[in-house]
Design a protein around this motif. Structure first.
Motif, mmCIF file in Angstrom:
data_model
loop_
_atom_site.group_PDB
_atom_site.id
_atom_site.type_symbol
_atom_site.label_atom_id
_atom_site.label_comp_id
_atom_site.label_asym_id
_atom_site.label_seq_id
_atom_site.Cartn_x
_atom_site.Cartn_y
_atom_site.Cartn_z
ATOM 1 N N GLU A 194 44.315 20.537 79.257
ATOM 2 C CA GLU A 194 43.788 22.168 78.738
ATOM 3 C C GLU A 194 43.879 23.006 80.279
ATOM 4 O OE1 GLU A 194 42.274 18.766 79.731
ATOM 5 O OE2 GLU A 194 41.079 17.847 77.593
ATOM 6 N N ASN A 223 47.316 24.601 78.805
ATOM 7 C CA ASN A 223 46.673 25.209 77.823
ATOM 8 C C ASN A 223 46.284 26.832 77.975
ATOM 9 O OD1 ASN A 223 47.766 23.689 75.991
ATOM 10 N ND2 ASN A 223 45.226 22.146 75.384
ATOM 11 N N ALA A 274 47.692 30.424 77.722
ATOM 12 C CA ALA A 274 46.848 31.725 76.935
ATOM 13 C C ALA A 274 47.223 32.978 78.159
ATOM 14 C CB ALA A 274 45.477 31.601 76.972
ATOM 15 N N ASN A 282 49.618 28.921 67.190
ATOM 16 C CA ASN A 282 49.917 27.383 66.357
ATOM 17 C C ASN A 282 50.194 27.257 65.353
ATOM 18 O OD1 ASN A 282 47.982 26.203 69.838
ATOM 19 N ND2 ASN A 282 50.632 25.252 68.568
ATOM 20 N N VAL A 287 44.170 34.135 65.356
ATOM 21 C CA VAL A 287 43.364 32.872 66.449
ATOM 22 C C VAL A 287 43.201 33.220 68.527
ATOM 23 C CG1 VAL A 287 42.509 31.347 65.074
ATOM 24 C CG2 VAL A 287 44.182 30.709 65.991
ATOM 25 N N PRO A 288 42.473 33.707 68.938
ATOM 26 C CA PRO A 288 42.394 33.426 70.246
ATOM 27 C C PRO A 288 43.516 33.002 70.704
ATOM 28 C CG PRO A 288 39.674 33.288 70.335
ATOM 29 C CD PRO A 288 40.552 32.917 68.564
ATOM 30 N N GLU A 289 44.109 33.190 72.017
ATOM 31 C CA GLU A 289 45.315 32.290 72.589
ATOM 32 C C GLU A 289 44.718 31.439 73.447
ATOM 33 O OE1 GLU A 289 46.551 37.535 72.544
ATOM 34 O OE2 GLU A 289 44.615 36.195 72.607
ATOM 35 N N GLU A 290 42.995 31.543 73.445
ATOM 36 C CA GLU A 290 42.788 30.438 74.209
ATOM 37 C C GLU A 290 42.763 28.841 73.641
ATOM 38 O OE1 GLU A 290 41.110 33.890 76.607
ATOM 39 O OE2 GLU A 290 41.830 33.819 74.160
ATOM 40 N N THR A 291 42.982 29.181 72.581
ATOM 41 C CA THR A 291 42.916 28.291 71.577
ATOM 42 C C THR A 291 44.369 27.269 70.969
ATOM 43 O OG1 THR A 291 43.364 29.573 69.638
ATOM 44 C CG2 THR A 291 41.103 28.889 69.689
ATOM 45 N N VAL A 292 44.954 27.873 71.798
ATOM 46 C CA VAL A 292 47.071 27.464 71.996
ATOM 47 C C VAL A 292 46.308 26.094 72.892
ATOM 48 C CG1 VAL A 292 47.028 27.930 73.920
ATOM 49 C CG2 VAL A 292 48.334 27.669 72.638
ATOM 50 N N GLN A 293 47.469 24.785 71.811
ATOM 51 C CA GLN A 293 47.501 23.618 72.307
ATOM 52 C C GLN A 293 49.212 23.640 72.827
ATOM 53 O OE1 GLN A 293 45.223 20.875 72.132
ATOM 54 N NE2 GLN A 293 43.849 22.724 71.785
ATOM 55 N N ARG A 336 48.587 29.567 63.090
ATOM 56 C CA ARG A 336 46.934 30.058 62.675
ATOM 57 C C ARG A 336 47.256 31.492 62.822
ATOM 58 N NH1 ARG A 336 43.207 26.817 66.225
ATOM 59 N NH2 ARG A 336 45.009 26.746 68.037
#
Length: 216
Positions: free
Chosen positions: A21, A24, A28, A53, A58-64, A55
């Motif tokens: 986490e 990630n 971001a 990823n 979507v926000p940068e904070e959703t990156v994996q 998508r």
């Protein structure tokens, strides 16, 4: 390649003891800071599409991690400015009226803020003067097909697949029907017949030569 290798090694060392986490969140933050810097420096437009990823939007904070986070910037302003300069340079110069009558349409709407045009838009550049066809056909002093078609070739050489620009664009010359409401002077309706062709009879709307640009 050495610089890339050092960067990857430093990144691994910086994240070696972090939870996924936290990695990630770091990725971001780095992406957001980087895109903010290139926009504020003037090296990129403030209009872009973001892919995290794979998508869209979507926000940068959703990156994996390891991502990627990709920003696809709009490159319209330099291309449209080049096209307009080229069209004006190639235009008849008797009164200057024709040179001042080019308009830019994005998805069938006139635009003046070229950086606000989305990367997926179709851009059309034409001229609202009723004698635009005569100009392109070489009847007003310029060589035949030298204005719009000549500009298309110049654009393809500068910004197309064979150019030095990283993005690929497709450039075409088309003769278009323009719907009412796009511009106050368009479409022009013929007041009398011009020869025997069915599309040049009195009461018919003229077609407009145009440079059409799409990003591919």
């Amino acid at each position: 390649m050495a610089g890339v290798d050092f960067f990857e090694r430093d990144l691994k060392l910086a994240t070696a003891d972090l939870e996924p986490e936290a990695i990630n969140a770091m990725l971001a933050k780095f992406a957001k800071n980087s895109v903010r810097e290139v926009i504020s420096s003037g090296r990129a437009s403030g209009t872009y599409e973001r892919y995290v990823n794979g998508r869209q939007g979507v926000p940068e904070e959703t990156v994996q991690a390891p991502g990627p986070i990709i920003y696809e910037f709009s490159l319209w302003e330099p291309i449209i400015t080049f096209a307009l300069d080229e069209l004006r340079r190639r235009s008849p110069i008797k009164s200057g009226r024709f040179r001042g009558s080019f308009i830019v349409l994005a998805n069938q709407r006139e635009v003046r803020d070229y950086n606000a045009i989305g990367p997926d838009a179709e851009v059309i550049i034409t001229n609202f003067q009723p004698y635009v066809r005569k100009a392109e056909n070489g009847l007003l002093g310029a060589k035949r097909y030298s204005i719009f078609d000549g500009t298309k070739r110049a654009l393809a050489s500068r910004f197309g697949n064979e150019g030095r620009n990283a993005a690929a664009f497709m450039f075409e010359t088309r003769w278009l029907d323009v719907r009412a409401g796009v511009h106050p002077g368009m479409p022009y309706v013929l007041k009398r017949a011009q020869g025997r062709r069915k599309d040049r009879q009195a009461g018919m709307q003229i077609t407009y030569p145009a440079v059409v640009i799409n990003q591919v």
